[in-house]
Motif scaffolding. Structure first.
Motif, short mmCIF file in Angstrom:
data_model
loop_
_atom_site.label_atom_id
_atom_site.label_comp_id
_atom_site.label_asym_id
_atom_site.label_seq_id
_atom_site.Cartn_x
_atom_site.Cartn_y
_atom_site.Cartn_z
N SER A 67 26.56 92.43 66.41
CA SER A 67 26.80 93.31 67.11
C SER A 67 26.72 94.96 66.65
O SER A 67 26.83 95.75 66.61
CB SER A 67 27.99 93.60 68.01
OG SER A 67 28.49 92.44 68.57
N THR A 70 25.07 98.06 68.08
CA THR A 70 26.41 99.02 68.98
C THR A 70 27.64 99.22 67.80
O THR A 70 27.16 99.81 67.96
CB THR A 70 26.59 97.63 70.10
OG1 THR A 70 25.50 96.47 70.62
CG2 THR A 70 27.75 97.87 71.04
N CYS A 98 30.69 95.93 73.56
CA CYS A 98 29.91 96.59 74.05
C CYS A 98 29.87 98.22 74.43
O CYS A 98 30.56 98.44 74.34
CB CYS A 98 30.48 95.28 75.96
SG CYS A 98 29.51 97.09 77.29
N SER A 114 26.44 95.50 78.95
CA SER A 114 26.47 94.20 78.39
C SER A 114 27.91 94.01 79.69
O SER A 114 28.75 95.26 79.77
CB SER A 114 26.41 93.51 78.14
OG SER A 114 26.86 93.55 77.09
#
Length: 123
Positions: A67, A70, A98, A114
């Motif tokens: 990730s 992000t 997220c 998401s």
């Protein structure tokens, strides 16, 4: 932003202080800083903040690589974590992140990109 987080089952940042060690929780907030010290073996540390306080989030090297974009660029995150609440500061060991839109206004633009849902207690 808080109404949307509440609808998703996310606790306020102050919430984990009342929860047992090892419990899986969902929290959300603005990222106030990120640290990835060379001496930490690839671990990334984040601080999340909401209207109730600040919280330490630990991201493993594996989560960081899965990730990376992000974690490095999102102004706010929704984070699913395992709570570490043993003597001292509360830390969350992140297992999913997220991206969130940071909107301090009237409630538009607060959708996650998401889906993350809290799950049952894990020990």
């Amino acid at each position: 932003m808080r109404d949307h987080l509440d609808q998703r089952g996310a606790l306020p940042i102050s919430g984990p202080s009342k929860i047992d060690d090892g419990t899986r929780v969902l929290v959300g907030g603005a990222v106030t800083h990120r640290q990835r010290p060379a001496t930490a073996g690839g671990v990334t540390f984040l601080n999340l903040e909401d209207e109730t306080g600040m919280l330490n989030v630990v991201c493993s090297q594996g989560l960081f690589f899965r990730s990376k974009r992000t974690i490095r660029s999102s102004p706010a995150l929704l984070v699913r974590d395992i709570l570490k609440n043993v003597d001292g500061p509360i830390n969350l060991i992140a297992d999913k992140v997220c991206q969130r839109q940071l909107n301090l206004g009237s409630g538009t633009g607060n959708r996650a990109r998401s889906s993350i849902h809290p799950s049952t207690t894990r020990r």
